[in-house]
Design a protein around this motif. Structure first.
Motif, PDB file in Angstrom:
ATOM      1  N   VAL A 238      -7.374  -0.359  -4.349  1.00  0.00           N
ATOM      2  CA  VAL A 238      -6.318  -0.732  -3.409  1.00  0.00           C
ATOM      3  C   VAL A 238      -5.045   0.044  -3.731  1.00  0.00           C
ATOM      4  O   VAL A 238      -4.913   0.635  -4.802  1.00  0.00           O
ATOM      5  CB  VAL A 238      -6.026  -2.253  -3.468  1.00  0.00           C
ATOM      6  CG1 VAL A 238      -7.258  -3.055  -3.070  1.00  0.00           C
ATOM      7  CG2 VAL A 238      -5.555  -2.675  -4.862  1.00  0.00           C
ATOM      8  N   ASP A 239      -4.105   0.039  -2.809  1.00  0.00           N
ATOM      9  CA  ASP A 239      -2.813   0.671  -3.050  1.00  0.00           C
ATOM     10  C   ASP A 239      -2.078  -0.044  -4.180  1.00  0.00           C
ATOM     11  O   ASP A 239      -2.240  -1.260  -4.380  1.00  0.00           O
ATOM     12  CB  ASP A 239      -1.942   0.620  -1.790  1.00  0.00           C
ATOM     13  CG  ASP A 239      -2.438   1.549  -0.690  1.00  0.00           C
ATOM     14  OD1 ASP A 239      -3.192   2.493  -0.997  1.00  0.00           O
ATOM     15  OD2 ASP A 239      -2.067   1.316   0.481  1.00  0.00           O
ATOM     16  N   ALA A 240      -1.251   0.714  -4.898  1.00  0.00           N
ATOM     17  CA  ALA A 240      -0.417   0.125  -5.951  1.00  0.00           C
ATOM     18  C   ALA A 240       0.845  -0.439  -5.306  1.00  0.00           C
ATOM     19  O   ALA A 240       1.949   0.079  -5.466  1.00  0.00           O
ATOM     20  CB  ALA A 240      -0.069   1.170  -7.008  1.00  0.00           C
ATOM     21  N   ASP A 241       0.652  -1.500  -4.547  1.00  0.00           N
ATOM     22  CA  ASP A 241       1.775  -2.180  -3.915  1.00  0.00           C
ATOM     23  C   ASP A 241       1.412  -3.660  -3.742  1.00  0.00           C
ATOM     24  O   ASP A 241       0.244  -4.042  -3.897  1.00  0.00           O
ATOM     25  CB  ASP A 241       2.157  -1.522  -2.582  1.00  0.00           C
ATOM     26  CG  ASP A 241       1.080  -1.623  -1.504  1.00  0.00           C
ATOM     27  OD1 ASP A 241       0.116  -2.404  -1.676  1.00  0.00           O
ATOM     28  OD2 ASP A 241       1.192  -0.932  -0.481  1.00  0.00           O
ATOM     29  N   PRO A 242       2.384  -4.512  -3.458  1.00  0.00           N
ATOM     30  CA  PRO A 242       2.096  -5.951  -3.347  1.00  0.00           C
ATOM     31  C   PRO A 242       1.032  -6.272  -2.298  1.00  0.00           C
ATOM     32  O   PRO A 242       0.219  -7.177  -2.492  1.00  0.00           O
ATOM     33  CB  PRO A 242       3.458  -6.549  -2.960  1.00  0.00           C
ATOM     34  CG  PRO A 242       4.456  -5.596  -3.532  1.00  0.00           C
ATOM     35  CD  PRO A 242       3.835  -4.243  -3.364  1.00  0.00           C
ATOM     36  N   HIS A 243       1.024  -5.528  -1.194  1.00  0.00           N
ATOM     37  CA  HIS A 243       0.044  -5.781  -0.136  1.00  0.00           C
ATOM     38  C   HIS A 243      -1.369  -5.501  -0.633  1.00  0.00           C
ATOM     39  O   HIS A 243      -2.303  -6.268  -0.374  1.00  0.00           O
ATOM     40  CB  HIS A 243       0.373  -4.911   1.078  1.00  0.00           C
ATOM     41  CG  HIS A 243      -0.444  -5.203   2.296  1.00  0.00           C
ATOM     42  ND1 HIS A 243      -0.328  -6.379   3.007  1.00  0.00           N
ATOM     43  CD2 HIS A 243      -1.411  -4.473   2.916  1.00  0.00           C
ATOM     44  CE1 HIS A 243      -1.176  -6.372   4.022  1.00  0.00           C
ATOM     45  NE2 HIS A 243      -1.849  -5.231   3.989  1.00  0.00           N
ATOM     46  N   GLY A 244      -1.534  -4.398  -1.366  1.00  0.00           N
ATOM     47  CA  GLY A 244      -2.849  -4.052  -1.907  1.00  0.00           C
ATOM     48  C   GLY A 244      -3.337  -5.086  -2.906  1.00  0.00           C
ATOM     49  O   GLY A 244      -4.520  -5.450  -2.914  1.00  0.00           O
ATOM     50  N   ILE A 245      -2.425  -5.563  -3.756  1.00  0.00           N
ATOM     51  CA  ILE A 245      -2.790  -6.582  -4.744  1.00  0.00           C
ATOM     52  C   ILE A 245      -3.241  -7.859  -4.036  1.00  0.00           C
ATOM     53  O   ILE A 245      -4.227  -8.490  -4.425  1.00  0.00           O
ATOM     54  CB  ILE A 245      -1.603  -6.875  -5.687  1.00  0.00           C
ATOM     55  CG1 ILE A 245      -1.273  -5.633  -6.515  1.00  0.00           C
ATOM     56  CG2 ILE A 245      -1.936  -8.046  -6.619  1.00  0.00           C
ATOM     57  CD1 ILE A 245      -0.005  -5.773  -7.339  1.00  0.00           C
ATOM     58  N   GLU A 246      -2.529  -8.238  -2.980  1.00  0.00           N
ATOM     59  CA  GLU A 246      -2.896  -9.460  -2.265  1.00  0.00           C
ATOM     60  C   GLU A 246      -4.274  -9.328  -1.615  1.00  0.00           C
ATOM     61  O   GLU A 246      -5.071 -10.288  -1.626  1.00  0.00           O
ATOM     62  CB  GLU A 246      -1.855  -9.797  -1.206  1.00  0.00           C
ATOM     63  CG  GLU A 246      -2.196 -11.092  -0.465  1.00  0.00           C
ATOM     64  CD  GLU A 246      -1.066 -11.603   0.389  1.00  0.00           C
ATOM     65  OE1 GLU A 246      -0.714 -12.779   0.231  1.00  0.00           O
ATOM     66  OE2 GLU A 246      -0.542 -10.828   1.207  1.00  0.00           O
ATOM     67  N   ILE A 247      -4.583  -8.167  -1.065  1.00  0.00           N
ATOM     68  CA  ILE A 247      -5.895  -7.950  -0.464  1.00  0.00           C
ATOM     69  C   ILE A 247      -6.994  -8.115  -1.517  1.00  0.00           C
ATOM     70  O   ILE A 247      -8.026  -8.758  -1.282  1.00  0.00           O
ATOM     71  CB  ILE A 247      -5.962  -6.567   0.201  1.00  0.00           C
ATOM     72  CG1 ILE A 247      -5.136  -6.580   1.497  1.00  0.00           C
ATOM     73  CG2 ILE A 247      -7.399  -6.137   0.477  1.00  0.00           C
ATOM     74  CD1 ILE A 247      -4.968  -5.235   2.148  1.00  0.00           C
TER      75      ILE A 247
END
Length: 386
Positions: free
Chosen positions: A266-275
Motif C-alpha cells: 500500500v502507499d506510505a500514507d494514512p489512507h494506505g494504512i487504513e486500507i
C-alpha cells in the motif's frame, strides 16, 4: 405509512399458519440455513404485526454501526460488534425515520422471497427493480447491511450479492458454484473477483504467498512485469482502493484454503494504512461480520515510511501532508488495534514527524522497474518468504 402496511400484509400470510413465538433463539456464528433466515425474518415481522394489532406504532431496533464505542478488538479476529451496542430505533410514527422503516420492510420482503425460492440477486438488481422507490443505490446498500446486522446473518445468507470491483491473478484455479472452472493464470488480463465467493470450491494453487495491492495502477504494472511467475508463484489481488466485500471475502477464502502468507502493498500514507487495516482487522461498519471478512495474518510488506529514508527516495517524489492526512493519521493512532502493532506505531510516528507521504509509484523515481526488480524481491527474500 401505506407502504409499510403493504409490506406487512405481504408477509402476514406466511405467518398465519405458524405458531407465535415470543423470543426465538438467534445464535451467532455457525452455519446458517435458509430456514434460519426465514425464521428470523418472520420473527421480526411478527413483532411489527403484534405492535399494529395492539394499536402501537411499530419500530425496528438496529445496532449503530458508526460508533467505535460499539466495537471491541480481538487480535485473532479483528473488530467485533459488542453485544450491548448502542442502538438506533427506526420508528414508523416519526417523519425522520418512516421512509427508512418502510424501505427496510420492503427489502425484508424481497430477501424473504429470494431465500424462499433459493435464488440470488445483486444489490444493483434490487435497486434497478424500483429506482423511484429506493432513490439511490446507497440506500439499498445501507439497508441491506442493516438487515444483515439485525438478523445476524452474513449478506450471502440473505441471498443478496454485491457487484465486484476487485481483480485477481496468479497461480490459482477454482470452480464457481455454477460449475464453471476459472483459471487466473491463463490470461494476461486479470479476472474479476467472483460475486459469489462463498460458492467457490476446488481451489488449486502452488502459490507461495498472496499479495494484496492497494491500487489498480500498481496491480497492472506488476501484471505487465509478470511478477506472479518471475519471482515465485503467487496470487495478486486488488480491491482498487478501499476494498469491496467480495475482495475481502476472497482474501479470507484463499487464506483459509491455502494457509500461505498474506502481504499488503500500500502507499506510505494514512489512507494506505487504513486500507491494509480493513483487510487485516475489518471495518467499523461491517464489524458484525468480522469472522468472515478479516485476515489477521496480513503483514505490511510496504511501502513503509522508513523505506523512504532507507532507499533515499528523492524529495520531489514525496507529497506534503494535508489536513485530511493529519486527521486520518490521528484517527488511526487511536484505533484499538494499533497498540498491538508497535512497529506500525513507529512507522506512523515517522510519517507524522516528516509530514510527508509517498505513493508506491514514487519508487520509479529511483528506477523504472525498481519495484519489481529490487524492492519486492529484497523484501520477500529478506523475510525468508521465498
Amino acid at each position: 405509512m401505506s407502504e409499510q402496511l403493504a409490506e406487512v400484509d405481504r408477509l402476514r400470510a406466511s405467518l398465519l399458519s405458524k405458531p407465535r413465538v415470543s423470543d426465538p433463539p438467534l445464535p451467532d456464528g455457525g452455519e446458517i440455513t435458509g430456514e434460519d433466515v426465514l425464521f428470523r425474518i418472520e420473527h421480526m415481522v411478527q413483532s411489527v404485526v403484534g405492535s399494529l394489532s395492539a394499536g402501537e406504532a411499530p419500530a425496528l431496533v438496529i445496532r449503530n454501526r458508526a460508533l467505535w464505542s460499539n466495537i471491541r478488538f480481538d487480535d485473532s479476529i479483528g473488530l467485533q460488534t459488542v453485544s450491548d451496542s448502542t442502538v438506533t430505533t427506526v420508528r414508523s410514527d416519526c417523519s425522520s425515520s418512516v421512509a427508512r422503516f418502510a424501505l427496510t420492510l420492503k427489502l425484508l420482503s424481497v430477501i424473504y422471497k429470494l431465500v424462499q425460492s433459493n435464488t440470488y440477486a445483486t444489490k444493483r438488481d434490487i435497486y434497478y427493480n424500483d429506482t423511484q422507490l429506493f432513490g439511490s443505490q446507497r440506500t439499498v446498500d445501507l439497508i441491506v447491511d442493516d438487515i444483515s446486522c439485525m438478523l445476524r446473518v452474513p449478506r450471502r445468507g440473505l441471498h443478496v450479492l454485491a457487484t465486484s470491483k476487485g481483480f485477481i491473478t496468479g497461480d490459482l484455479c477454482y470452480t464457481e458454484e455454477d460449475g464453471s472452472r476459472v483459471n487466473c493464470e491463463s490470461s494476461s488480463t486479470p479476472i474479476l473477483v467472483s460475486s459469489n465467493v462463498c460458492g467457490i470450491k476446488n481451489i488449486v494453487s502452488s502459490a507461495k504467498f498472496i499479495l494484496i495491492v492497494e491500487k489498480d495502477a500498481t496491480f497492472q504494472r506488476l501484471l505487465d512485469d509478470d511478477f506472479c511467475t518471475k519471482l515465485a508463484p503467487c496470487i495478486m489481488i486488488t480491491g482498487k482502493g478501499v476494498p469491496d466485500v467480495n475482495s475481502r471475502l476472497m482474501v479470507r477464502k484463499l487464506w483459509d484454503s491455502l494457509l500461505i502468507p498474506v502481504f499488503a502493498l500500500v502507499d506510505a500514507d494514512p489512507h494506505g494504512i487504513e486500507i491494509m487495516c480493513i483487510y487485516k482487522y475489518g471495518s467499523l461498519s461491517m464489524s458484525f461480520e468480522a469472522h468472515n471478512l478479516t485476515v489477521p495474518a496480513v503483514m505490511w510488506l510496504g511501502l513503509l515510511p522508513s523505506d523512504i529514508e532507507r532507499l533515499n527516495v528523492p524529495k520531489d517524489a514525496l507529497i506534503p501532508f494535508t489536513k485530511t492526512d493529519h486527521s486520518k493519521l490521528n484517527s488511526l493512532q487511536k484505533r484499538p488495534y494499533i497498540t498491538s502493532q508497535p512497529l506500525w506505531e513507529k512507522e506512523m510516528e515517522l510519517m507524522l514527524k516528516w509530514k510527508l507521504k509517498a505513493e508506491i509509484q514514487s519508487l520509479t523515481s529511483i528506477a523504472p522497474d525498481f519495484l519489481t526488480r529490487v524492492y519486492l524481491p529484497n523484501k520477500l527474500h529478506y523475510g525468508g518468504w521465498i
